[in-house]
Design a protein around this motif. Structure first.
Motif, short mmCIF file in Angstrom:
data_model
loop_
_atom_site.label_atom_id
_atom_site.label_comp_id
_atom_site.label_asym_id
_atom_site.label_seq_id
_atom_site.Cartn_x
_atom_site.Cartn_y
_atom_site.Cartn_z
N UNK A 200 0.95 -1.27 -0.03
CA UNK A 200 -0.02 -0.13 -0.02
C UNK A 200 0.82 1.46 -0.05
N UNK A 201 0.23 2.51 -0.08
CA UNK A 201 1.02 3.68 -0.37
C UNK A 201 1.44 3.82 1.13
N UNK A 202 0.42 3.65 1.93
CA UNK A 202 0.79 3.96 3.36
C UNK A 202 2.16 3.23 3.93
N UNK A 203 2.21 2.03 3.45
CA UNK A 203 3.21 1.25 3.97
C UNK A 203 4.56 1.56 3.38
N UNK A 204 4.53 2.11 1.97
CA UNK A 204 5.56 2.76 1.51
C UNK A 204 6.05 3.96 1.90
N UNK A 205 5.11 4.79 2.20
CA UNK A 205 5.58 6.05 2.89
C UNK A 205 6.25 5.94 4.19
N UNK A 206 5.88 4.79 5.08
CA UNK A 206 6.09 4.64 6.33
C UNK A 206 7.49 4.17 6.18
N UNK A 207 8.05 3.35 5.25
CA UNK A 207 9.33 2.78 5.08
C UNK A 207 9.99 3.70 4.08
N UNK A 208 9.86 4.67 3.74
CA UNK A 208 10.50 5.69 2.54
C UNK A 208 11.98 5.61 2.80
N UNK A 209 12.31 5.74 4.06
CA UNK A 209 13.79 6.05 4.48
C UNK A 209 14.56 4.77 4.36
N UNK A 210 13.72 3.54 4.12
CA UNK A 210 14.26 2.07 4.25
C UNK A 210 14.21 1.59 2.90
N UNK A 211 14.26 0.30 2.98
CA UNK A 211 14.39 -0.46 1.62
C UNK A 211 12.95 -0.79 1.04
N UNK A 212 12.64 0.16 0.30
CA UNK A 212 11.28 0.06 -0.44
C UNK A 212 11.33 -0.32 -1.94
N UNK A 213 12.44 -0.24 -2.40
CA UNK A 213 12.76 -0.15 -3.98
C UNK A 213 11.84 -1.09 -4.71
N UNK A 214 11.85 -2.48 -4.21
CA UNK A 214 10.98 -3.30 -5.27
C UNK A 214 9.44 -3.21 -5.19
N UNK A 215 9.03 -2.36 -4.27
CA UNK A 215 7.47 -2.10 -4.12
C UNK A 215 6.79 -0.98 -5.27
N UNK A 216 7.98 -0.50 -5.90
CA UNK A 216 7.37 0.53 -6.97
C UNK A 216 8.05 0.39 -8.29
N UNK A 217 7.43 0.58 -9.26
CA UNK A 217 8.06 0.67 -10.65
C UNK A 217 9.66 1.54 -10.46
N UNK A 218 10.58 1.31 -11.32
CA UNK A 218 11.73 1.69 -11.11
C UNK A 218 11.59 3.24 -11.30
N UNK A 219 10.91 3.74 -12.50
CA UNK A 219 10.64 5.13 -12.50
C UNK A 219 10.32 5.92 -11.39
N UNK A 220 9.25 5.31 -10.87
CA UNK A 220 8.65 6.09 -9.49
C UNK A 220 9.70 6.06 -8.36
N UNK A 221 10.45 4.96 -8.25
CA UNK A 221 11.68 4.80 -7.21
C UNK A 221 12.58 5.94 -7.34
N UNK A 222 13.09 6.23 -8.85
CA UNK A 222 14.31 6.92 -9.17
C UNK A 222 13.91 8.49 -8.82
#
Length: 385
Positions: A200-222
């Motif tokens: 979820x967006x909530x989970x990714x925001x919560x982990x935005x300073x951690x290891x979240x890379x694989x949960x987004x398309x690469x363009x969004x992560x970059x």
């Protein structure tokens, strides 16, 4: 040309959003895809994790044909008004389908229950009003729906918002058809990253300073990582400081602001006068009656002077953030003005200019909180792919 739309926030854009778009495209082959996306502030009453320009670029990178910015006064409203304002604008643009995610139910069952609730609208409104005693509007609405359906599987934030889309389409007698698509894996409220990388967006925001890379398309992560290098994430204490100044020192009137309810200004004054941080203020002010999201939306609408009469404006323009050649025919709609650059402002009515200016003001408020340059709406060129 046939067109479908997805109403979005992309805060941030993740693999679940990519799945929704891909599934929609698989069903609606060769349709032009459009997203009506919240700008720099989202419906929870929060600043977006990164600003609207890289979010729009990320959405184009996963396959959207056009991204349109949602007017700020629509973004910062409860589900009913968020949905209604969005549907009215999309109806004017002339989309054929609205696609959205749902939870817990299959599409046919969700639609059956939604249309049953529309048939029972008078009962729903009566029950909601009765349930408002010592409850927030959202909770009163949830309880009323669960009672009428005798089924609490329908009750989730995504489903209620989807229902409000359908209800708005019905209310304005729009010809827009709907395509519900069941979410896979993570629910919108989940706070933990999932092993299958559909989080979820909530989970990714919560982990935005951690290891979240694989949960987004690469363009969004970059885009997020690039934002981190150039700007600061918005600190809500910045907005709280502005809010306290306007409420306690300037004594600015709140009575006509979107989200206002009689007495809430005095209630919030008493709490703000004694609380230094936004976290303690929200903890003290949140009740069964006033949700945290409602208070945050009210704070931002108050700072931006988004007034209740904006809901009565007949909006006849749309602000484009990104588009490609396939979507250019949308720009030829004779019934609406498209806004792509500052020079287009001259084509707008006086009421449309007010709405546009509020969108730009909101963008500048976000800039002040993140150290982004001011007036990016006029300095940044619309993305054309």
């Amino acid at each position: 040309m046939k067109t479908f739309a997805i109403i979005s926030e992309f805060n941030p854009l993740h693999n679940g959003h990519k799945y929704l778009l891909e599934k929609s495209k698989k069903i609606l082959k060769n349709y032009t895809s459009l997203s009506l996306m919240s700008g720099d502030f989202v419906q929870r009453g929060d600043p977006s994790i990164i600003d609207k320009f890289p979010r729009a670029k990320s959405a184009m990178d996963i396959g959207f044909d056009m991204i349109i910015e949602m007017p700020i006064h629509i973004s910062l409203q409860a589900a009913e008004f968020f949905a209604r304002g969005s549907i009215i604008l999309l109806d004017k643009i002339g989309i054929d389908y609205l696609c959205f995610g749902i939870e817990n139910l299959e599409a046919d069952e969700f639609l059956e229950k939604s249309y049953l609730l529309i048939e029972k609208n008078d009962e729903l409104e009566k029950l909601t009003k009765e349930n408002l005693i010592n409850k927030s509007y959202a909770k009163a609405r949830y309880d009323s729906i669960a009672f009428l359906l005798d089924d609490d599987r329908f009750i989730s934030a995504n489903n209620i918002l989807a229902f409000e889309y359908i209800r708005s389409i019905n209310d304005i007698k729009s010809k827009i058809k709907v395509l519900p698509i069941k979410r896979i894996s993570s629910l919108n409220k989940d706070d933990d990253l999932r092993e299958n990388f559909i989080s979820s967006s909530s989970a990714i925001r919560k982990n935005i300073l951690g290891d979240y890379k694989d949960h987004l398309p690469i363009y969004s992560y970059n885009m997020i990582e690039n934002f981190k290098k150039s700007y600061n994430f918005a600190n809500y204490n910045y907005f709280y400081g502005l809010f306290k100044f306007l409420l306690l020192i300037a004594n600015k009137d709140m009575t006509n602001i979107i989200g206002y309810e009689e007495g809430i200004d005095n209630y919030l004054k008493k709490i703000a006068n004694g609380e230094k941080s936004i976290s303690s203020f929200l903890e003290k002010s949140t009740t069964n009656r006033f949700t945290t999201s409602r208070i945050k939306r009210l704070m931002l609408n108050y700072i931006l002077e988004n007034t209740q009469n904006f809901n009565d404006f007949d909006i006849n323009f749309y602000k484009v953030l990104a588009f490609n050649k396939k979507s250019e025919s949308i720009l030829k709609n004779p019934n609406l003005n498209s806004f792509l650059c500052k020079n287009d402002r001259k084509n707008l009515s006086e009421s449309d200019k007010i709405i546009l200016d509020k969108m730009v003001e909101a963008s500048n408020l976000f800039s002040l909180a993140t150290d982004r340059a001011l007036n990016t709406d006029y300095k940044n060129k619309v993305i054309k792919l």
